[in-house]
Design an enzyme around this catalytic site. Structure first.
Site, short mmCIF file in Angstrom:
data_model
loop_
_atom_site.label_atom_id
_atom_site.label_comp_id
_atom_site.label_asym_id
_atom_site.label_seq_id
_atom_site.Cartn_x
_atom_site.Cartn_y
_atom_site.Cartn_z
N GLU A 95 0.83 -1.21 0.00
CA GLU A 95 0.00 0.00 0.00
C GLU A 95 0.86 1.25 0.00
O GLU A 95 0.53 2.25 -0.63
CB GLU A 95 -0.92 0.01 1.23
N THR A 151 -5.18 7.18 -5.09
CA THR A 151 -5.29 7.41 -3.64
C THR A 151 -4.38 8.56 -3.21
O THR A 151 -4.77 9.40 -2.40
CB THR A 151 -4.94 6.11 -2.88
N1 HSE Z 1 -8.05 5.07 3.97
C1 HSE Z 1 -7.52 5.22 2.66
C2 HSE Z 1 -7.91 6.59 2.13
C3 HSE Z 1 -8.12 4.15 1.79
O1 HSE Z 1 -9.07 6.97 2.27
O2 HSE Z 1 -7.04 7.29 1.61
C4 HSE Z 1 -7.61 4.15 0.38
O3 HSE Z 1 -8.24 3.10 -0.34
#
Ligand code: HSE
Length: 307
Positions: free
Chosen positions: A128, A181
């Site tokens: 990630e 993201t």
């Molecule tokens: N918690 C993360 C965000 C999830 O909202 O940036 C990304 O899939």
């Protein structure tokens, strides 16, 4: 066992009120991965079907997660990874998480399970980090553990698997626009007021309480994001209308799936979730944007072994 083939599920992170700490696992949407033991040390990504993603191990989320695992174990073995991607990168339903979690889950199985699922989450988080610049665990945790998960703490990592009410279904609309993201995180405000924090905490507690008591109305009332969604909603076409129409069609509530552009709603029962799918699709029908709609029960198992 020399080879394992897995279903690696899509996930919904945040679930409105739990930015970076809550996530859930989907049953019907996911990738397939095959992982094979080899006698030459290291990780090789041999094939990626369905998406144009890097095969170079250190540039691939599955590769990086797998390397993080191998750094923590003494083995002469290596592994080959093949991925069939059904989840599009940048969709907001945990595409990178499915690959990172699948890699560490499969290798751990082939090594005789030396690591716990909590430990695997830490390795998968490295994938990630490569994908988005932040090592968030709210997609990889539900992919590995199944159901709803809460990251109670990142330092040290402390993940709680929550209850899943039996009749809960998710509907997700995925507009075919890519929202990275990293970009969706860049728009977030850096400071949050005490007033906003109070609203968010109330809803987070309410949602978790609703999950444990199967109180569907409480779940619905708690699906509110005071902090993150207002900054991100403008990046997603028709966001407010999709939620409004989903609720009119019977959804308990909904919000942005992960960092978007997918939008999710939760419903009680499959029939309601299908009605919500129709309402979401209708809202998008007039736009010149392709989209997919998925209806899924919550997957309480997480990654599944196919063979
Ligand atoms: N918690 C993360 C965000 C999830 O909202 O940036 C990304 O899939």
């Amino acid at each position: 066992m020399n080879e394992i083939t897995l279903f690696t599920p899509a996930t919904i992170a945040n679930i409105s009120c739990g930015f970076d700490v809550l996530g859930l696992c989907l049953e019907t949407v996911g990738d397939q991965m095959t992982i094979r033991k080899t006698t030459s040390k290291g990780i090789k990504i041999t094939q990626i079907i369905g998406q144009d993603l890097p095969l170079e191990t250190k540039k691939n989320v599955a590769g990086v997660a797998a390397l993080a695992l191998l750094e923590n174990i003494d083995t002469t073995l290596g592994f080959e990874i093949e991925i069939t991607k059904n989840i599009k990168p940048g969709s907001g339903i945990g595409s990178s998480a499915a690959s990172a979690a699948g890699a560490v889950f499969g290798i751990n199985k082939l090594l005789g399970e030396p690591f716990s699922k909590q430990e695997l989450v830490a390795f998968a988080m490295q994938g990630e980090k490569l994908a988005s610049g932040s090592a968030h665990a709210d997609n990889v945790a539900p992919a590995l553990l199944g159901g709803f998960t809460l990251i109670r703490s990142y330092h040290p990592l402390d993940i709680i698997k929550l209850e899943t009410p039996k009749e809960l279904y998710a509907t997700v609309i995925h507009p075919q626009i890519e929202l990275k993201t990293a970009d969706a995180r860049a728009v977030l405000k850096k400071k949050v007021s005490l007033k906003e924090t109070v609203v968010q905490l109330g809803n987070l507690g309410g949602l978790i309480s609703g999950l444990y008591t199967s109180d569907y109305n409480l779940i619905g009332r708690s699906l509110h994001d005071e902090i993150v969604e207002p900054s991100r909603a403008i990046l997603i076409p028709e966001f407010e209308n999709v939620i409004y129409n989903a609720k009119r069609a019977g959804a308990l509530g909904g919000g942005i799936s992960g960092s978007g552009p997918s939008i999710f709603a939760l419903s009680k029962g499959k029939e309601a979730a299908n009605q919500v799918a129709k309402a979401m699709a209708k809202t998008y029908a007039h736009l010149a944007i392709d989209f997919d709609v998925h209806v899924s029960q919550i997957n309480t198992e997480g990654i599944k072994i196919i063979s």
